[in-house]
Write a protein that holds these residues in place. Structure first.
Motif, PDB file in Angstrom:
ATOM      1  N   ASN A 106      22.549 -28.181   9.144  1.00  0.00           N
ATOM      2  CA  ASN A 106      23.198 -27.062   8.288  1.00  0.00           C
ATOM      3  C   ASN A 106      22.119 -26.334   7.983  1.00  0.00           C
ATOM      4  O   ASN A 106      22.039 -25.529   7.062  1.00  0.00           O
ATOM      5  CB  ASN A 106      23.958 -27.600   7.112  1.00  0.00           C
ATOM      6  N   ARG A 109      23.502 -22.673   6.800  1.00  0.00           N
ATOM      7  CA  ARG A 109      23.854 -22.885   5.495  1.00  0.00           C
ATOM      8  C   ARG A 109      22.480 -22.822   4.392  1.00  0.00           C
ATOM      9  O   ARG A 109      22.424 -22.182   3.408  1.00  0.00           O
ATOM     10  CB  ARG A 109      24.704 -24.164   4.985  1.00  0.00           C
ATOM     11  N   ASP A 139      32.781 -20.805   3.351  1.00  0.00           N
ATOM     12  CA  ASP A 139      33.370 -21.968   3.754  1.00  0.00           C
ATOM     13  C   ASP A 139      34.964 -21.995   3.399  1.00  0.00           C
ATOM     14  O   ASP A 139      35.939 -22.707   4.024  1.00  0.00           O
ATOM     15  CB  ASP A 139      33.045 -23.315   2.727  1.00  0.00           C
ATOM     16  N   LYS A 140      35.249 -21.405   2.379  1.00  0.00           N
ATOM     17  CA  LYS A 140      36.759 -20.991   2.151  1.00  0.00           C
ATOM     18  C   LYS A 140      37.661 -20.258   3.189  1.00  0.00           C
ATOM     19  O   LYS A 140      38.576 -20.739   3.667  1.00  0.00           O
ATOM     20  CB  LYS A 140      37.215 -20.457   0.757  1.00  0.00           C
ATOM     21  N   VAL A 142      36.778 -20.249   6.242  1.00  0.00           N
ATOM     22  CA  VAL A 142      36.536 -21.001   7.377  1.00  0.00           C
ATOM     23  C   VAL A 142      37.770 -21.939   7.453  1.00  0.00           C
ATOM     24  O   VAL A 142      38.501 -22.235   8.551  1.00  0.00           O
ATOM     25  CB  VAL A 142      35.118 -21.793   7.833  1.00  0.00           C
ATOM     26  N   LYS A 143      37.738 -22.655   6.337  1.00  0.00           N
ATOM     27  CA  LYS A 143      38.933 -23.483   6.244  1.00  0.00           C
ATOM     28  C   LYS A 143      40.391 -22.781   6.357  1.00  0.00           C
ATOM     29  O   LYS A 143      41.456 -23.063   6.877  1.00  0.00           O
ATOM     30  CB  LYS A 143      39.157 -24.434   4.746  1.00  0.00           C
TER      31      LYS A 143
END
Length: 143
Positions: A106, A109, A139-140, A142-143
């Protein structure tokens, strides 16, 4: 001012190398290996502060990773050590018990987190929640 940040495993293999000064690449390479060797060979229970060619080295070992900061001579070593602790706590919060593999797989990130904390060698954010905010938002999305 922070000159560099290294994340190195216990075998001396660099995982993250982040520089905030404009030294030449050749001088960085020669200094890099010497600094890593010096910190890894330091006694386990000894002091976490060393001097290397006009730079204070502040380092700490967490599990299999060494966090090494190179700071100016006039910087406070304890504040740098506390900053390393803050980085580890943020990584632990995001990765849920961070390990070397989390860092390796990662990298993007990890760099986002470090960029939120540091700008041009100066600490610009100390809050865990504010440092993780942009990453959690990405991340939100991407989901």
């Amino acid at each position: 001012m922070i000159k560099f940040l290294y994340l190195v495993n216990k075998q001396g293999q660099p995982r993250i190398l982040k520089y905030f000064d404009n030294d030449s690449t050749l001088s960085r390479k020669t200094s890099e290996s010497a600094i890593i060797r010096k910190c890894l060979s330091h006694a386990e229970g000894g002091c976490s502060f060393l001097d290397y060619r006009g730079t204070k080295l502040v380092f700490r070992k967490y599990a299999t990773l060494y966090f090494i900061l190179g700071v100016d001579e006039d910087e406070n070593e304890l504040a740098a050590l506390e900053f390393i602790q803050n980085i580890v706590e943020i990584f632990d919060k995001y990765f849920d018990k961070v390990c070397e593999l989390d860092i390796m797989f990662n990298l993007d990130r990890v760099h986002v987190i470090l960029d939120e904390l540091l700008c041009n060698g100066c600490i610009v954010e100390g809050s865990k929640s504010l440092a993780l905010g942009p990453l959690l938002l990405m991340d939100k999305v991407v989901k």
